[in-house]
Design an enzyme around this catalytic site. Structure first.
Site, PDB file in Angstrom:
ATOM      1  N   LYS A  62       0.836  -1.197   0.000  1.00 27.94           N
ATOM      2  CA  LYS A  62       0.000   0.000   0.000  1.00 27.94           C
ATOM      3  C   LYS A  62       0.881   1.262   0.000  1.00 27.94           C
ATOM      4  O   LYS A  62       2.097   1.185   0.235  1.00 27.94           O
ATOM      5  CB  LYS A  62      -0.913  -0.028   1.229  1.00 27.94           C
ATOM      6  CG  LYS A  62      -1.929  -1.187   1.228  1.00 27.94           C
ATOM      7  CD  LYS A  62      -2.815  -1.117   2.477  1.00 27.94           C
ATOM      8  CE  LYS A  62      -3.854  -2.224   2.514  1.00 27.94           C
ATOM      9  NZ  LYS A  62      -4.738  -2.092   3.700  1.00 27.94           N
ATOM     10  N   TYR A  70     -12.296  -2.783  -3.495  1.00 30.46           N
ATOM     11  CA  TYR A  70     -12.839  -2.694  -2.138  1.00 30.46           C
ATOM     12  C   TYR A  70     -14.366  -2.622  -2.114  1.00 30.46           C
ATOM     13  O   TYR A  70     -14.949  -2.055  -1.180  1.00 30.46           O
ATOM     14  CB  TYR A  70     -12.242  -1.488  -1.415  1.00 30.46           C
ATOM     15  CG  TYR A  70     -10.848  -1.728  -0.851  1.00 30.46           C
ATOM     16  CD1 TYR A  70     -10.584  -2.827  -0.013  1.00 30.46           C
ATOM     17  CD2 TYR A  70      -9.799  -0.860  -1.124  1.00 30.46           C
ATOM     18  CE1 TYR A  70      -9.314  -3.049   0.508  1.00 30.46           C
ATOM     19  CE2 TYR A  70      -8.525  -1.071  -0.589  1.00 30.46           C
ATOM     20  CZ  TYR A  70      -8.288  -2.168   0.223  1.00 30.46           C
ATOM     21  OH  TYR A  70      -7.038  -2.391   0.759  1.00 30.46           O
ATOM     22  N   ASN A  86      -1.711  -0.186   7.161  1.00 27.08           N
ATOM     23  CA  ASN A  86      -1.110  -1.453   7.571  1.00 27.08           C
ATOM     24  C   ASN A  86      -0.281  -2.121   6.482  1.00 27.08           C
ATOM     25  O   ASN A  86      -0.146  -3.351   6.464  1.00 27.08           O
ATOM     26  CB  ASN A  86      -2.199  -2.390   8.104  1.00 27.08           C
ATOM     27  CG  ASN A  86      -3.326  -2.561   7.104  1.00 27.08           C
ATOM     28  OD1 ASN A  86      -3.187  -2.187   5.946  1.00 27.08           O
ATOM     29  ND2 ASN A  86      -4.425  -3.142   7.544  1.00 27.08           N
ATOM     30  N   HIS A 106      -1.887  -5.526   1.475  1.00 34.00           N
ATOM     31  CA  HIS A 106      -3.155  -6.224   1.269  1.00 34.00           C
ATOM     32  C   HIS A 106      -2.824  -7.637   0.828  1.00 34.00           C
ATOM     33  O   HIS A 106      -1.869  -7.848   0.085  1.00 34.00           O
ATOM     34  CB  HIS A 106      -3.977  -5.540   0.164  1.00 34.00           C
ATOM     35  CG  HIS A 106      -5.098  -6.395  -0.354  1.00 34.00           C
ATOM     36  ND1 HIS A 106      -6.329  -6.446   0.265  1.00 34.00           N
ATOM     37  CD2 HIS A 106      -5.163  -7.271  -1.400  1.00 34.00           C
ATOM     38  CE1 HIS A 106      -7.106  -7.317  -0.392  1.00 34.00           C
ATOM     39  NE2 HIS A 106      -6.417  -7.817  -1.402  1.00 34.00           N
ATOM     40  N   GLU A 135      -9.482 -10.426  -7.712  1.00 34.45           N
ATOM     41  CA  GLU A 135      -8.548  -9.312  -7.542  1.00 34.45           C
ATOM     42  C   GLU A 135      -7.387  -9.391  -8.549  1.00 34.45           C
ATOM     43  O   GLU A 135      -6.961  -8.365  -9.081  1.00 34.45           O
ATOM     44  CB  GLU A 135      -8.017  -9.308  -6.109  1.00 34.45           C
ATOM     45  CG  GLU A 135      -9.110  -8.962  -5.100  1.00 34.45           C
ATOM     46  CD  GLU A 135      -8.707  -9.191  -3.643  1.00 34.45           C
ATOM     47  OE1 GLU A 135      -7.540  -9.581  -3.391  1.00 34.45           O
ATOM     48  OE2 GLU A 135      -9.557  -8.971  -2.761  1.00 34.45           O
TER      49      GLU A 135
HETATM   50  P1  IDP Z   1      -7.591  -6.820   5.674  1.00 36.30           P
HETATM   51  O1  IDP Z   1      -6.754  -5.852   4.866  1.00 36.30           O
HETATM   52  O2  IDP Z   1      -6.867  -7.289   6.896  1.00 36.30           O
HETATM   53  O3  IDP Z   1      -8.177  -7.943   4.837  1.00 36.30           O
HETATM   54  P2  IDP Z   1     -10.257  -5.620   5.625  1.00 36.30           P
HETATM   55  O4  IDP Z   1     -11.288  -5.850   6.661  1.00 36.30           O
HETATM   56  O5  IDP Z   1     -10.446  -6.273   4.289  1.00 36.30           O
HETATM   57  O6  IDP Z   1      -8.830  -5.971   6.251  1.00 36.30           O
HETATM   58  O7  IDP Z   1     -10.188  -4.018   5.430  1.00 36.30           O
HETATM   59  C1  IDP Z   1      -9.519  -3.448   4.327  1.00 36.30           C
HETATM   60  C2  IDP Z   1      -8.627  -2.330   4.834  1.00 36.30           C
HETATM   61  O8  IDP Z   1      -9.447  -1.271   5.361  1.00 36.30           O
HETATM   62  C3  IDP Z   1      -7.715  -2.705   6.003  1.00 36.30           C
HETATM   63  O9  IDP Z   1      -6.525  -3.333   5.590  1.00 36.30           O
HETATM   64  C4  IDP Z   1      -7.464  -1.375   6.648  1.00 36.30           C
HETATM   65  O10 IDP Z   1      -6.519  -0.605   5.913  1.00 36.30           O
HETATM   66  C5  IDP Z   1      -8.827  -0.707   6.515  1.00 36.30           C
HETATM   67  N1  IDP Z   1      -9.715  -0.971   7.664  1.00 36.30           N
HETATM   68  C6  IDP Z   1     -10.373  -2.114   7.941  1.00 36.30           C
HETATM   69  N2  IDP Z   1     -11.135  -2.015   9.064  1.00 36.30           N
HETATM   70  C7  IDP Z   1     -10.952  -0.754   9.500  1.00 36.30           C
HETATM   71  C8  IDP Z   1     -11.478  -0.029  10.633  1.00 36.30           C
HETATM   72  O11 IDP Z   1     -12.252  -0.533  11.442  1.00 36.30           O
HETATM   73  N3  IDP Z   1     -11.043   1.263  10.767  1.00 36.30           N
HETATM   74  C9  IDP Z   1     -10.202   1.859   9.900  1.00 36.30           C
HETATM   75  N4  IDP Z   1      -9.687   1.211   8.804  1.00 36.30           N
HETATM   76  C10 IDP Z   1     -10.050  -0.071   8.622  1.00 36.30           C
HETATM   77 MG    MG Z   2      -9.500  -7.756   3.205  1.00 33.43          MG
END
Ligand code: IDP
Ligand code: MG
Length: 136
Positions: free
Chosen positions: A10, A50, A117, A120, A131
């Site tokens: 990212k 997304y 984070n 992805h 994807e």
């Molecule tokens: P993942 O990347 O661990 O699969 P997902 O639930 O698919 O997590 O969410 C996509 C991205 O959205 C996350 O990697 C993170 O950057 C962001 N995200 C997910 N949940 C939250 C939240 O509760 N608050 C803020 N950002 C979030």
């Molecule tokens: Mg995800």
């Protein structure tokens, strides 16, 4: 049983010069980089990527963040690589992701609306196929 998954470094990972660190961890684990490219994603691509998060409170901050710079897209290949990369990455929240994981070692809470984070990884065979077709 050989699988492929979509890994994204990212914009925070690219800005912090951690592309090599992420790829090194994948390669050290034994997975193979089958395709690789650096690009600034369009809103259209990201909205498809997304789609499952549309309407959530963090959706717009997530889009802004993902549009804020270059992303590196990787097709990573190997047996059970979908779950294997999720394990390497660690859980979504870098504050509590275990040390030893990409998110746990390299990430933290920066006080932003969206969790930054670094990476992805596709979460299922269906997501990986969908994807990879979007990004490559
Ligand atoms: P993942 O990347 O661990 O699969 P997902 O639930 O698919 O997590 O969410 C996509 C991205 O959205 C996350 O990697 C993170 O950057 C962001 N995200 C997910 N949940 C939250 C939240 O509760 N608050 C803020 N950002 C979030
Ligand atoms: Mg995800």
């Amino acid at each position: 049983m050989t699988q492929s998954t979509l890994v994204l470094v990212k914009p925070d990972g690219v800005r912090r010069n951690l592309i090599g660190e992420v790829i090194a961890r994948c390669e050290q684990k034994g997975y193979v980089v089958s395709q690789l490219k650096k690009l600034t994603p369009t809103r259209e691509l990201l909205s498809q990527h997304y789609a499952e998060h549309e309407g959530k409170p963090f959706y717009e901050p997530l889009m802004e963040f993902m549009l804020s710079g270059d992303v590196v897209a990787i097709e990573l290949t190997g047996n059970r690589v979908i779950e294997g990369f999720r394990s390497l990455a660690g859980p979504t929240d870098p504050t509590t992701a275990a040390p030893g994981t990409i998110r746990g070692d390299l990430g933290r809470d920066w006080g932003t609306k969206v969790v930054q984070n670094l990476v992805h990884g596709s979460d299922s065979e269906e997501s990986a196929a969908r994807e990879l077709a979007l990004w490559f």
